[in-house]
Design a protein around this motif. Structure first.
Motif, PDB file in Angstrom:
ATOM      1  N   ALA A 231       0.824  -1.215   0.000  1.00 15.83           N
ATOM      2  CA  ALA A 231       0.000   0.000   0.000  1.00 15.83           C
ATOM      3  C   ALA A 231       0.855   1.261   0.000  1.00 15.83           C
ATOM      4  CB  ALA A 231      -0.944  -0.008   1.198  1.00 15.83           C
ATOM      5  N   GLU A 232       1.910   1.268   0.782  1.00 15.74           N
ATOM      6  CA  GLU A 232       2.757   2.459   0.850  1.00 15.74           C
ATOM      7  C   GLU A 232       3.425   2.740  -0.495  1.00 15.74           C
ATOM      8  OE1 GLU A 232       3.182   4.735   3.187  1.00 15.74           O
ATOM      9  OE2 GLU A 232       1.586   3.727   4.306  1.00 15.74           O
ATOM     10  N   ARG A 233       3.854   1.710  -1.167  1.00 10.23           N
ATOM     11  CA  ARG A 233       4.478   1.900  -2.483  1.00 10.23           C
ATOM     12  C   ARG A 233       3.461   2.439  -3.481  1.00 10.23           C
ATOM     13  NH1 ARG A 233       5.177  -0.860  -7.195  1.00 10.23           N
ATOM     14  NH2 ARG A 233       4.058  -2.688  -6.419  1.00 10.23           N
ATOM     15  N   ALA A 234       2.237   1.931  -3.421  1.00  6.11           N
ATOM     16  CA  ALA A 234       1.193   2.394  -4.334  1.00  6.11           C
ATOM     17  C   ALA A 234       0.911   3.881  -4.122  1.00  6.11           C
ATOM     18  CB  ALA A 234      -0.078   1.574  -4.148  1.00  6.11           C
ATOM     19  N   LEU A 235       0.834   4.292  -2.857  1.00  7.66           N
ATOM     20  CA  LEU A 235       0.609   5.705  -2.554  1.00  7.66           C
ATOM     21  C   LEU A 235       1.781   6.557  -3.032  1.00  7.66           C
ATOM     22  CD1 LEU A 235      -0.862   5.318   1.035  1.00  7.66           C
ATOM     23  CD2 LEU A 235      -2.122   6.074  -0.980  1.00  7.66           C
ATOM     24  N   HIS A 236       2.991   6.061  -2.784  1.00  2.98           N
ATOM     25  CA  HIS A 236       4.193   6.806  -3.182  1.00  2.98           C
ATOM     26  C   HIS A 236       4.261   6.962  -4.701  1.00  2.98           C
ATOM     27  CE1 HIS A 236       8.335   8.188  -3.255  1.00  2.98           C
ATOM     28  NE2 HIS A 236       8.598   7.240  -4.142  1.00  2.98           N
ATOM     29  N   GLU A 237       3.990   5.899  -5.430  1.00  2.00           N
ATOM     30  CA  GLU A 237       4.096   5.970  -6.886  1.00  2.00           C
ATOM     31  C   GLU A 237       3.029   6.892  -7.474  1.00  2.00           C
ATOM     32  OE1 GLU A 237       4.371   2.138  -8.694  1.00  2.00           O
ATOM     33  OE2 GLU A 237       6.185   1.599  -7.573  1.00  2.00           O
ATOM     34  N   ALA A 238       1.839   6.897  -6.883  1.00  2.00           N
ATOM     35  CA  ALA A 238       0.806   7.819  -7.351  1.00  2.00           C
ATOM     36  C   ALA A 238       1.210   9.260  -7.085  1.00  2.00           C
ATOM     37  CB  ALA A 238      -0.519   7.494  -6.676  1.00  2.00           C
ATOM     38  N   GLU A 239       1.768   9.504  -5.909  1.00  2.00           N
ATOM     39  CA  GLU A 239       2.204  10.860  -5.581  1.00  2.00           C
ATOM     40  C   GLU A 239       3.329  11.298  -6.520  1.00  2.00           C
ATOM     41  OE1 GLU A 239       4.035  13.478  -1.861  1.00  2.00           O
ATOM     42  OE2 GLU A 239       3.223  11.477  -1.476  1.00  2.00           O
ATOM     43  N   GLU A 240       4.246  10.393  -6.815  1.00  2.00           N
ATOM     44  CA  GLU A 240       5.333  10.728  -7.745  1.00  2.00           C
ATOM     45  C   GLU A 240       4.798  11.076  -9.132  1.00  2.00           C
ATOM     46  OE1 GLU A 240       8.967  10.863  -7.649  1.00  2.00           O
ATOM     47  OE2 GLU A 240       8.193  11.423  -5.676  1.00  2.00           O
ATOM     48  N   ARG A 241       3.813  10.312  -9.585  1.00  2.00           N
ATOM     49  CA  ARG A 241       3.228  10.605 -10.899  1.00  2.00           C
ATOM     50  C   ARG A 241       2.590  12.000 -10.895  1.00  2.00           C
ATOM     51  NH1 ARG A 241       0.696   8.488 -15.669  1.00  2.00           N
ATOM     52  NH2 ARG A 241       2.242   6.822 -15.572  1.00  2.00           N
ATOM     53  N   ILE A 242       1.868  12.325  -9.834  1.00  2.00           N
ATOM     54  CA  ILE A 242       1.208  13.622  -9.744  1.00  2.00           C
ATOM     55  C   ILE A 242       2.226  14.753  -9.688  1.00  2.00           C
ATOM     56  CG2 ILE A 242      -0.150  15.087  -8.177  1.00  2.00           C
ATOM     57  CD1 ILE A 242      -1.809  12.528  -7.546  1.00  2.00           C
ATOM     58  N   ARG A 243       3.293  14.557  -8.912  1.00  2.00           N
ATOM     59  CA  ARG A 243       4.280  15.627  -8.723  1.00  2.00           C
ATOM     60  C   ARG A 243       5.174  15.824  -9.946  1.00  2.00           C
ATOM     61  NH1 ARG A 243       4.801  17.600  -3.564  1.00  2.00           N
ATOM     62  NH2 ARG A 243       3.813  16.388  -1.893  1.00  2.00           N
ATOM     63  N   THR A 244       5.512  14.730 -10.609  1.00  2.00           N
ATOM     64  CA  THR A 244       6.537  14.812 -11.656  1.00  2.00           C
ATOM     65  C   THR A 244       6.040  14.451 -13.048  1.00  2.00           C
ATOM     66  OG1 THR A 244       7.288  12.507 -11.405  1.00  2.00           O
ATOM     67  CG2 THR A 244       8.239  14.151  -9.912  1.00  2.00           C
ATOM     68  N   GLY A 245       4.918  13.762 -13.134  1.00  2.00           N
ATOM     69  CA  GLY A 245       4.450  13.287 -14.436  1.00  2.00           C
ATOM     70  C   GLY A 245       5.261  12.131 -14.950  1.00  2.00           C
ATOM     71  N   ALA A 246       6.107  11.535 -14.113  1.00  2.00           N
ATOM     72  CA  ALA A 246       6.981  10.447 -14.556  1.00  2.00           C
ATOM     73  C   ALA A 246       6.143   9.278 -15.085  1.00  2.00           C
ATOM     74  CB  ALA A 246       7.845   9.971 -13.399  1.00  2.00           C
ATOM     75  N   GLY A 247       6.512   8.795 -16.259  1.00  2.00           N
ATOM     76  CA  GLY A 247       5.819   7.652 -16.834  1.00  2.00           C
ATOM     77  C   GLY A 247       4.763   8.047 -17.844  1.00  2.00           C
ATOM     78  N   GLN A 248       4.386   9.326 -17.904  1.00  2.00           N
ATOM     79  CA  GLN A 248       3.406   9.752 -18.883  1.00  2.00           C
ATOM     80  C   GLN A 248       4.056   9.878 -20.247  1.00  2.00           C
ATOM     81  OE1 GLN A 248       0.783  13.018 -18.013  1.00  2.00           O
ATOM     82  NE2 GLN A 248       1.003  12.761 -15.799  1.00  2.00           N
ATOM     83  N   GLU A 249       3.229   9.638 -21.271  1.00  2.00           N
ATOM     84  CA  GLU A 249       3.720   9.838 -22.637  1.00  2.00           C
ATOM     85  C   GLU A 249       3.945  11.324 -22.873  1.00  2.00           C
ATOM     86  OE1 GLU A 249       1.261   8.126 -25.558  1.00  2.00           O
ATOM     87  OE2 GLU A 249       1.366   6.091 -24.739  1.00  2.00           O
TER      88      GLU A 249
END
Length: 250
Positions: A231-249
């Motif tokens: 669960a903690e990793r899932a929350l962290h990865e979502a927050e990273e996507r929101i903050r940085t856009g990492a992984g988006q095309e």
């Protein structure tokens, strides 16, 4: 009307969602405050890239496994969820053998009945929540009111959209919670055993699809899927996507 929105419109899904919420307000299903909640969620979804990120898909698979393991799973339904994914909620409930229960903060008999009727119009054979013959300890508002043979008795509860205080209260009761929320920093997903950081219009069908693929799995396999979910990793990865856009095309 949603049928007037071209399918190739770049904001198609977002516009359809907005219209469903508007229609929900007109039908007495969604509260006006639900419009604000939808706008807040849409902002987070935009930052997530309006897609199910890999960690969210992992959470949806774990949610499916947890629901299949449950003795008495219940899908809690509020006004926004009823307006956005009524048929999908009914389909998930049928797939995993869960009850559907209406639970509202802005509760009136008229809204409760309207939502129950709406779910039944989309195929639900039975909808709980109208009896409200028990209370969740530690909550003073209307969300505390639940059915004794529904949420109060459940071992696993799926809580859609933001619902922080009730999420905490249900955890205190020892229930396993699956929370769908687009904000990884809110109380609800941070309380949940399985936080699903995804738009409910994608999350519910995805959980159903995973449940169907796991229907014949042995109990040991389902338990391993749940145990392996972080669960903690899932929350962290979502927050990273929101903050940085990492992984988006790009």
């Amino acid at each position: 009307m949603t049928e007037d929105i071209p399918s190739d419109h770049p904001r198609h899904d977002s516009l359809v969602t907005r219209h469903r919420i508007e229609a929900g307000v007109d039908a007495g299903i969604t509260s006006r405050q639900g419009l604000i909640a939808e706008g807040r969620g849409e902002a987070f979804d935009y930052l997530l890239g309006e897609e199910t990120i890999p960690s969210a898909d992992d959470a949806e698979r774990a949610a499916a496994a947890q629901l299949l393991l449950a003795e008495h799973p219940v899908l809690s339904v509020n006004g926004n969820a009823a307006a956005l994914v009524p048929e999908e909620l009914v389909e998930l409930a049928e797939t995993v053998g869960a009850d559907l229960e209406v639970n509202l903060f802005n509760r009136t008999p008229e809204r409760m009945e309207a939502i129950a009727d709406h779910l039944q119009a989309h195929g639900a054979p039975d909808v709980k929540g109208l009896d409200a013959d028990e209370r969740i300890p530690g909550i003073d508002h209307e969300r505390a009111r639940v059915d004794a043979d529904g949420i109060y008795d459940a071992d696993v509860v799926l809580v859609p959209l933001e619902d922080g205080d009730r999420a905490e209260a249900l955890a205190e009761m020892g229930k396993v919670e699956i929370v769908i929320d687009l904000n990884p920093l809110s109380r609800s997903p941070r309380t949940a055993a399985i936080p699903v950081i995804d738009n409910i219009i994608r999350a519910i069908p995805n959980i159903t699809a995973h449940a169907r693929s796991l229907e014949s799995a042995e109990r040991d396999e389902l338990e391993a899927i749940v145990a392996d979910f972080d669960a903690e990793r899932a929350l962290h990865e979502a927050e990273e996507r929101i903050r940085t856009g990492a992984g988006q095309e790009q």
